[in-house]
Design a protein around this motif. Sequence first.
Motif, PDB file in Angstrom:
ATOM      1  N   UNK A   1       0.810  -1.223   0.000  1.00  0.00           N
ATOM      2  CA  UNK A   1       0.000   0.000   0.000  1.00  0.00           C
ATOM      3  C   UNK A   1       0.841   1.272   0.000  1.00  0.00           C
ATOM      4  N   UNK A   2       2.036   1.215   0.583  1.00  0.00           N
ATOM      5  CA  UNK A   2       2.840   2.436   0.725  1.00  0.00           C
ATOM      6  C   UNK A   2       4.154   2.409  -0.045  1.00  0.00           C
ATOM      7  N   UNK A   3       4.480   1.262  -0.665  1.00  0.00           N
ATOM      8  CA  UNK A   3       5.811   1.069  -1.243  1.00  0.00           C
ATOM      9  C   UNK A   3       6.195   2.166  -2.245  1.00  0.00           C
ATOM     10  N   UNK A   4       5.319   2.477  -3.177  1.00  0.00           N
ATOM     11  CA  UNK A   4       5.652   3.465  -4.214  1.00  0.00           C
ATOM     12  C   UNK A   4       5.928   4.831  -3.587  1.00  0.00           C
ATOM     13  N   UNK A   5       5.090   5.231  -2.629  1.00  0.00           N
ATOM     14  CA  UNK A   5       5.300   6.503  -1.941  1.00  0.00           C
ATOM     15  C   UNK A   5       6.595   6.489  -1.127  1.00  0.00           C
ATOM     16  N   UNK A   6       6.902   5.341  -0.541  1.00  0.00           N
ATOM     17  CA  UNK A   6       8.118   5.234   0.264  1.00  0.00           C
ATOM     18  C   UNK A   6       9.355   5.461  -0.602  1.00  0.00           C
ATOM     19  N   UNK A   7       9.402   4.801  -1.754  1.00  0.00           N
ATOM     20  CA  UNK A   7      10.548   4.953  -2.664  1.00  0.00           C
ATOM     21  C   UNK A   7      10.625   6.406  -3.154  1.00  0.00           C
ATOM     22  N   UNK A   8       9.469   6.965  -3.529  1.00  0.00           N
ATOM     23  CA  UNK A   8       9.447   8.322  -4.080  1.00  0.00           C
ATOM     24  C   UNK A   8       9.809   9.376  -3.035  1.00  0.00           C
ATOM     25  N   UNK A   9       9.692   9.031  -1.753  1.00  0.00           N
ATOM     26  CA  UNK A   9       9.962  10.003  -0.686  1.00  0.00           C
ATOM     27  C   UNK A   9      11.441  10.112  -0.323  1.00  0.00           C
TER      28      UNK A   9
ATOM     29  N   UNK B   1       9.713  -1.984  -8.447  1.00  0.00           N
ATOM     30  CA  UNK B   1      10.807  -1.029  -8.270  1.00  0.00           C
ATOM     31  C   UNK B   1      11.339  -0.631  -9.646  1.00  0.00           C
ATOM     32  N   UNK B   2      11.353   0.655  -9.903  1.00  0.00           N
ATOM     33  CA  UNK B   2      11.979   1.173 -11.114  1.00  0.00           C
ATOM     34  C   UNK B   2      13.486   1.211 -10.856  1.00  0.00           C
TER      35      UNK B   2
END
Length: 342
Positions: A246-254, A274-275
């Motif tokens: 649920x939070x992975x994309x936001x975590x990486x982007x932060x 993961x990009x």
Amino acid sequence: MKAIVFEKHGAPEVLHYTDAPTPTIRPSEVLVRVKACALNHLDLWVRRGLPGVPIPLPHIPGSDVAGEVAEIGADVTTVRPGQKVVLAPGVTCGKCPACISGHDNRCRAFTNLGYMIDGGCAEFVKAPEVNCMPYPENLSFEEAASIPLVFQTAWHMLLSRAELQPGEDVLILGAGSGVGSAAIQIAKFFGARVIATASSQEKLDKATELGADHVINHKTQKIKDEVRRITAKRGVDVVFEHVGTATWDDSIASLTPGGRLVTCGATTGYDAKLDLRLLFAKQLSLMGSYMGTKSELHSVMRLVAAGRFKPVIDKIFPLAEAAAAHTYLESGAQFGKVVLTV
Ligand SMILES: [Zn+2]
């Protein structure tokens, strides 16, 4: 003795308050009269059943124990019957290179009380002598039981893995969880600026009381946008993850360039994308973390006894109502720990 026992995996209804044999100890073990046992998300996974993890049945769950020593084995020298103790949840071989180097949470035989062995949701539990931690006399049994697993986990993540430095920015997800409420206190104690997320204003207010400098309501706000705003587009040095999909994309982007993400769990799911261009171009570090070491828990307990870290208890249930306590924990309504009193 009375205990919470399940004979098959499933919903909270599989938990029964019933009679079970009192454990018999080996020479290196202690028998502890349990006074309180705190619940963790681990208890929910253990009760539901995990693929590839053959938990012995019937099973007594419960990893976080505070109580009194009832009986000691012949080789035990450091605790006496009647002494109050808090138990370290992790049980390891004590002999392998990982254990003797102090990295006992990397022992191949590692398990927790209540995981592959019987735990503390009972009147008595047995544990190795080395698991006995000094009791913080400033705390009730319920408060003391709410400390070990989440504080040692958060300590290991922030300090041993992510090597958090004073002045750094850290994003702590799920401030209402036990591990989140511990992480806020540890990160503040070591001089970081804390941004915490939660799902309601009430929880955000409690996170602020614990020391969070900034809060984000992840139900109504976009985490990565708020982090960008709070850090003037820089991003955070460390992300404290345990939520998962649920939070992975936001975590990486932060993360700021050179930032570290450390995770100890995935309560909303294991799948993450993961990009790889972000990973190398921003020179990110992604780290896994599992529980903590007994040495780290000794450090935690000293600071707890000194009043520097505070237990955060949401609700206390009697042992017999463990099923209701599991249902409550599953609802996600809590801020802090759910504890069983024995
Ligand atoms: Zn070992």
